[in-house]
Design a protein around this motif. Structure first.
Motif, PDB file in Angstrom:
ATOM      1  N   PHE A  13       0.811  -1.209   0.000  1.00 51.70           N
ATOM      2  CA  PHE A  13       0.000   0.000   0.000  1.00 51.70           C
ATOM      3  C   PHE A  13       0.847   1.263   0.000  1.00 51.70           C
ATOM      4  N   LEU A  22      -8.227  -4.015  -3.562  1.00 56.69           N
ATOM      5  CA  LEU A  22      -8.019  -5.166  -2.705  1.00 56.69           C
ATOM      6  C   LEU A  22      -9.193  -6.106  -2.795  1.00 56.69           C
ATOM      7  N   ASN A  23     -10.168  -5.682  -3.544  1.00 58.09           N
ATOM      8  CA  ASN A  23     -11.358  -6.525  -3.620  1.00 58.09           C
ATOM      9  C   ASN A  23     -11.210  -7.480  -4.780  1.00 58.09           C
ATOM     10  N   LYS A  37     -18.136 -14.291  -4.417  1.00 54.70           N
ATOM     11  CA  LYS A  37     -18.758 -13.892  -3.158  1.00 54.70           C
ATOM     12  C   LYS A  37     -20.260 -13.991  -3.292  1.00 54.70           C
ATOM     13  N   PRO A  82     -25.187  -9.848   7.496  1.00 56.97           N
ATOM     14  CA  PRO A  82     -23.959  -9.085   7.238  1.00 56.97           C
ATOM     15  C   PRO A  82     -22.787  -9.925   6.741  1.00 56.97           C
ATOM     16  N   ARG A  96     -20.256 -12.098  -9.086  1.00 57.80           N
ATOM     17  CA  ARG A  96     -20.700 -12.011  -7.696  1.00 57.80           C
ATOM     18  C   ARG A  96     -22.160 -12.413  -7.633  1.00 57.80           C
ATOM     19  N   ASP A 126       5.287  -9.951   4.110  1.00 60.02           N
ATOM     20  CA  ASP A 126       4.674  -8.678   3.732  1.00 60.02           C
ATOM     21  C   ASP A 126       5.154  -8.209   2.372  1.00 60.02           C
ATOM     22  N   ARG A 178      -0.035 -10.083  11.664  1.00 59.68           N
ATOM     23  CA  ARG A 178       0.226 -10.987  10.540  1.00 59.68           C
ATOM     24  C   ARG A 178      -0.476 -12.336  10.691  1.00 59.68           C
ATOM     25  N   ASP A 188     -13.992 -13.725   8.568  1.00 53.15           N
ATOM     26  CA  ASP A 188     -15.196 -13.124   9.136  1.00 53.15           C
ATOM     27  C   ASP A 188     -15.812 -14.050  10.175  1.00 53.15           C
ATOM     28  N   CYS A 200      -1.451  -5.722  10.222  1.00 57.57           N
ATOM     29  CA  CYS A 200      -0.994  -6.503   9.067  1.00 57.57           C
ATOM     30  C   CYS A 200      -1.722  -7.835   8.931  1.00 57.57           C
ATOM     31  N   SER A 259     -17.898  -7.303   6.565  1.00 59.15           N
ATOM     32  CA  SER A 259     -18.953  -8.033   7.282  1.00 59.15           C
ATOM     33  C   SER A 259     -18.477  -8.455   8.662  1.00 59.15           C
ATOM     34  N   GLU A 273      -2.807  -1.266   8.917  1.00 61.04           N
ATOM     35  CA  GLU A 273      -2.147  -1.860   7.768  1.00 61.04           C
ATOM     36  C   GLU A 273      -2.644  -3.253   7.455  1.00 61.04           C
ATOM     37  N   GLU A 279      -5.515  -5.759   5.421  1.00 67.49           N
ATOM     38  CA  GLU A 279      -6.316  -5.798   4.205  1.00 67.49           C
ATOM     39  C   GLU A 279      -7.740  -6.145   4.570  1.00 67.49           C
ATOM     40  N   SER A 303     -11.465  -6.626   3.057  1.00 71.44           N
ATOM     41  CA  SER A 303     -12.169  -6.709   1.778  1.00 71.44           C
ATOM     42  C   SER A 303     -13.536  -6.056   1.884  1.00 71.44           C
ATOM     43  N   ASP A 304     -13.986  -5.596   0.748  1.00 68.52           N
ATOM     44  CA  ASP A 304     -15.208  -4.809   0.705  1.00 68.52           C
ATOM     45  C   ASP A 304     -16.394  -5.728   0.457  1.00 68.52           C
ATOM     46  N   ASP A 305     -17.162  -5.971   1.481  1.00 68.86           N
ATOM     47  CA  ASP A 305     -18.323  -6.827   1.304  1.00 68.86           C
ATOM     48  C   ASP A 305     -19.586  -6.013   1.128  1.00 68.86           C
ATOM     49  N   GLU A 357      -9.917   0.234   2.782  1.00 72.01           N
ATOM     50  CA  GLU A 357     -10.001   0.893   1.488  1.00 72.01           C
ATOM     51  C   GLU A 357     -11.416   1.140   1.016  1.00 72.01           C
TER      52      GLU A 357
END
Lengths: 371, 639
Positions: free
Chosen positions: A196, A215-216, A229, A236, A323, B145, B178, B183, B203, B210, B229, B231, B233-235, B259
């Motif tokens: 990053f 990152l997705n 996914k 959720p 998805r 990393d 690390r 989830d 990390c 979620s 730092e 990651e 993920s976008d759920d 992010e």
């Protein structure tokens, strides 16, 4: 070129225009898609390594191998296809004749193409590779155990594109020293900064938002599975399903039921009284494919559109799905009206486009005839 | 009583050691020097049959045994006393005294630290320590990393959280570094610990919004949610809105690494509902205007991460924006400032009101020049921690050196991480810092060119150095003035800096540099080596000369089996050894594995090349009480 013009000599019938047009369109598409495919399917290999041809489009592999990839064969200098073979080398151009590709010029290439079945072959410039490939390849030092001298690259009269040049340089490094002491190219994990922090330079100057690597990863393809996914409305936690584990919509549907039944029950429980009632398994989730149940399965494809699951053949679905979502059926009916509208609009536009092109063609012909 | 109190090289209570400091900074390694007293933590071996104060009411001897009251009293006293013992080094020592002390120490330990999650199994740890309130777990080695390890190597939280869910119902804090966290793990965590207060993920990866949503909604006592730092993920879950509307006890919310965009209204409500909030670090999707609103809501913040620090796109040019300066002036308690993810440097002066109080400033995502920096830094007299990009050039570093006399930690990151460019910082900056910041303890410096003279100067000017990490980005690059290897510079560092425990070397280095390290680096615990050395002797010097060495990570250096074998006497004292792209063979690694049964020797292959080859791509070995782990991916073979 020559072949093409021959066909145009006779007085064109209107119907003739359409196939030609499609051919032209087809060419462009093929060129584009195959150049994209080129990026996708090519990897750095080593001197002597066979190119793994993963794409399932028709290929004539034996012919390809004989056409002198730059690194084919340890001892060979790069082979130029002989003039008789010219026609096979260039993808998508076989039917129409020789169009010299921008990146490679042959000493002589004037013979007209022989009529062969279309060969959408890999281009001779086999070493285009994207940066990550290079990095990875440099690190995989074990492969350079094969310390074969790599034959010098392009002779003077051949234009070689930059990426290929760079990749050829990599080969020199590989064979030179296992530790790649002289490697000028980038190395994995060096300098030691986390990913990053690495994108800062790309956003400099204009102060625009940095292009952060996404990152997705909605779809992970690995040799073993195709994971997408799947989210359910009201729950959720999302999950992931491996679509390669199923071969039909029914199986997928029962998997969805298995995945979410417990979670949904927990969710309903928790929102009502906060205590997990472990005895209730929750009712089954059924009817996701035909709209008969409380929930319906939809998916997002590679163009970002939302579609109902079940409309297209399974293999087509698997190749475009990015998805999955399980939505309440009441919501979906609103969606489906929207889809129908969009479909109609789309169809109308397409018809207009075709009619327009057709008209233009006719005009051109009539103009040409007059002169 | 245990008859043999001499240090043994078998393992390891030191697996449970932990620093007193609870901060875990980006590349933290602040564990105290390893207690050379180790002990075999299999309880049966330490139980003695001795009589005397060691035996107490649990002893399995004479049936007519009557517990003497004084012993009982002693044990109660001991228990009460040991509650106050916090240093894990001391606790480990106490647990070795005798069986009774071992037992009582185990009962009174509340903070569990596991430096390598594979060194001990969850079951073993949870059965020995039964009253734990806080767990710290570290997983992958640091070089993972930098993409030197294929994904899915391991370090899964799942077995730990399952074991802890059963045995530690009162668990309050979990700090992970690390680890792979899913989830589901977060859900189990949120469900199992009703008094859960603190979650810190450094990390880590494997989870998404979620999981965060579940934690936010379930953990009603949550005080700290720090994502550093990691990651995420976008759920597509608006996790911020899952915090309860009625109010939270949040004291720290750090999500600058996330992010995904967030719902600002939900965030604003959350901040308004969290009266105890002191630390807030926003992600880059929060614009300056939004930051302003939050600052007005929460003037008592002490740590602020400013998000993007640029106006959102729909603000017209030249429009009068909010008064940022007064917003900062209103936050009188701010001591730590970070963020600036997409900064427009013209806005930087807005932070002026807080500069005088700042002890920590992180500009490491901000592409600002020396000109932008100087007016700001000249007010930061109290600054102790400064992270910055090399875009400030040597000139900017000189400005830092001129003002920041209290500086303890400096990190200079590269704006462009490449090897072939000129580079804006050099030995000039390093020299200036060494002359201006005499109290420096920790430095991380990325540059393109360096001289021995500057490094020597730093070794003399900054005697308090504990961490010295110099990364000359061009591989094998010598002193650019004299053309000599960088041996003398690093040699001076180990020679003159008597407190040095962490060292990272770079540039052109011969075996001589390693000879220096072996000779003078007697308290070095962590050593990172890349593209250095000439022969096996280099590694031998280090393994034979550094008795406190705990973590050794080496890449792309010509060390082979002979060198590896020279460390046999020491590997049980180390947390791990990493060697990638060196000259190791399977045979050599096999020898190690056979000689040291309590060492797990992992050979990691890159995924595309799974053939058994004589050459070892990556060796990662660590002591463990459990033997080979059972979640080994296919690219790892354990010898």
């Amino acid at each position: 070129m020559e072949g093409f013009s021959k066909n145009v000599e006779a007085c064109p019938r209107l119907l003739d225009l359409i196939p030609k047009e499609r051919e032209l369109l087809g060419d462009r598409e093929d060129e584009r898609s195959s150049s994209e495919e080129k990026k996708l399917e090519l990897r750095l290999g080593l001197p002597g390594e066979d190119w793994p041809l993963k794409n399932t489009r028709e290929r004539h592999e034996s012919q390809l191998n004989s056409f002198g990839y730059f690194t084919n064969g340890n001892n060979q200098t790069q082979k130029f296809p002989s003039s008789a073979d010219n026609s096979h080398v260039w993808f998508n151009q076989q039917q129409k004749g020789q169009v010299a590709p921008p990146f490679l010029t042959f000493p002589s290439s004037t013979t007209p193409p022989t009529a062969t079945a279309p060969q959408q072959s890999l281009p001779v410039m086999a070493k285009e590779s994207s940066q990550p490939c290079c990095n990875k390849a440099v690190v995989e030092l074990q492969q350079c155990a094969e310390k074969k001298a790599f034959s010098p690259p392009a002779p003077a009269n051949t234009a070689v594109p930059n990426s290929s040049q760079k990749s050829l340089e990599f080969y020199h490094q590989f064979t030179a020293d296992r530790r790649c002491l002289t490697a000028p190219g980038p190395v994995v994990g060096w300098p030691p900064i986390r990913s990053f922090r690495k994108n800062l330079a790309s956003s400099s100057g204009s102060y625009s938002k940095p292009t952060v690597e996404s990152l997705n990863k909605p779809v992970e393809t690995c040799k073993k599975g195709l994971f997408v996914k799947i989210n359910m409305e009201g729950v959720p936690i999302g999950r992931k399903v491996d679509l390669k584990a199923y071969d039909s919509y029914e199986k997928l549907s029962s998997a969805v039921d298995e995945l979410f039944r417990g979670l949904l029950a927990a969710q309903i429980d928790s929102s009502s009284n906060g205590i997990m009632n472990k005895q209730e398994e929750g009712k089954a989730i059924t009817g996701v494919l035909d709209g008969s149940g409380e929930y319906t399965l939809v998916y997002e494809d590679n163009e970002g559109d939302r579609m109902l699951v079940g409309d297209v053949p399974w293999h087509m679905f698997v190749s475009t799905v990015k998805r999955l979502r399980v939505l309440k059926s009441s919501e979906v009916s609103a969606l489906s009206r929207e889809w129908k509208h969009q479909a109609r609009e789309g169809a109308r536009e397409l018809c207009e486009q075709i009619a327009m092109n057709f008209a233009v063609k006719i005009l051109h012909r009539s103009l040409n005839e007059r002169t | 009583m245990i008859t043999n109190k001499k240090p043994r090289s078998s393992d390891t209570d030191s697996i449970y050691m932990r620093d007193d400091r609870t901060e875990m900074s980006e590349d933290d390694d602040r564990s105290p020097s390893p207690n050379s007293i180790t002990h075999d933590s299999s309880p049966t071996r330490t139980y003695t049959t001795g009589s005397g104060p060691g035996t107490g009411p649990g002893s399995s001897s004479v049936p007519e045994y009557l517990a003497p009251c004084p012993d009982q009293v002693l044990e109660n006293v001991l228990e009460n006393v040991l509650w106050f013992l916090t240093s894990r080094k001391d606790r480990n020592a106490a647990s070795l005294v005798c069986r009774s002390w071992y037992r009582v120490e185990a009962l009174t330990r509340s903070d569990l630290f596991i430096g390598n999650c594979y060194a001990v199994s969850p079951k073993r740890a949870t059965s020995r320590f039964t009253r734990i309130r806080s767990v710290t777990l570290k997983g992958r080695p640091r070089f993972a990393d930098f993409n030197l390890m294929p994904p899915n190597w391991g370090a899964h939280l799942a077995p730990w959280v399952s074991a802890m869910a059963l045995t530690y119902p009162w668990l309050e804090k979990v700090h992970l570094k690390r680890m792979s966290v899913t989830d589901d793990d977060l859900a189990l965590l949120a469900e199992s610990f009703s008094g859960f207060k603190e979650l810190v993920l450094v990390c880590c990866d494997g989870f998404g919004t979620s999981g965060l949503a579940i934690v936010a909604s379930r953990c009603r006592q949550l005080k700290v949610l720090d994502l550093i730092e990691s990651e995420v993920s976008d759920d597509d879950v608006d996790w911020i809105s899952y915090f309860p509307d009625t109010g939270t006890c949040l004291e720290s919310l750090i999500f600058d690494c996330v992010e995904c965009p967030i719902d600002f209204d939900a965030l604003e409500r959350l901040v308004a509902n969290s009266p105890s909030l002191k630390k807030l670090r926003l992600n880059r999707h929060v614009s300056m205007g939004q930051l302003h609103r939050l600052m007005v809501q929460a003037p008592r913040l002490t740590h602020l991460g400013t998000g993007s620090f640029s106006p959102s796109e729909d603000v017209a040019q030249g429009e009068q924006g909010p008064d940022y300066v007064s917003a900062f002036a209103g936050c009188k308690s701010i001591v730590c400032l970070s963020g600036f993810r997409e900064i427009i440097p013209d806005y930087l002066p807005a932070i002026n009101p807080v500069c005088a109080n700042l002890t920590s400033l992180n500009l490491s995502y901000a592409n600002v020049s020396a000109e932008h920096l100087k007016p700001i830094i000249s007010n930061c007299h109290k600054l102790q921690i400064f992270w910055v990009l090399d875009s400030i050039c040597d000139e900017g570093l000189q400005a830092v050196a001129a003002t920041c006399k209290e500086l303890r930690e400096l990190r200079v990151f590269p704006f462009e991480a490449r090897e072939d460019i000129e580079g804006p910082v050099s030995e000039v900056g390093l020299q200036a810092v060494s002359e201006g910041c005499r109290k420096l303890q920790s430095i991380l410096y990325f540059c393109q060119r360096m001289t021995n003279a500057a490094v020597v100067a730093m070794s003399k000017n900054c005697p308090d150095l504990v961490v010295f990490r110099l990364c000359i980005m061009g591989r094998h690059r010598p002193d650019h003035v004299t053309g000599e290897p960088m041996d003398e510079g690093f040699g001076a560092i180990v020679m003159n800096c008597k407190k040095l425990t962490r060292l990272a070397v770079s540039g052109l280095l011969t075996d001589r540099a390693f000879a220096y390290i072996g000779k003078y680096g007697k308290i070095v615990r962590t050593l990172s080596v890349a593209f250095a050395g000439d022969s096996d002797m280099g590694l031998k010097y280090v393994l034979e000369g550094c008795p406190r060495l705990q973590k050794l990570e080496i890449r792309d250096s010509p060390f082979g089996d002979a060198a590896l074998l020279s460390g046999l006497h020491h590997y049980y004292n180390m947390r791990f050894l990493w060697m990638s792209a060196c000259n190791l063979s399977n045979q050599g690694c096999q020898q190690i594995a056979q000689a040291l049964p309590r060492l797990v020797v992992e050979v990691i292959k890159h995924e595309d090349n799974l053939d058994m080859d004589e050459n070892v791509d990556t060796l990662y070995m660590y002591r463990s009480l459990e033997g080979p782990r059972d979640d080994v991916p296919r690219f790892v073979s354990i010898l």
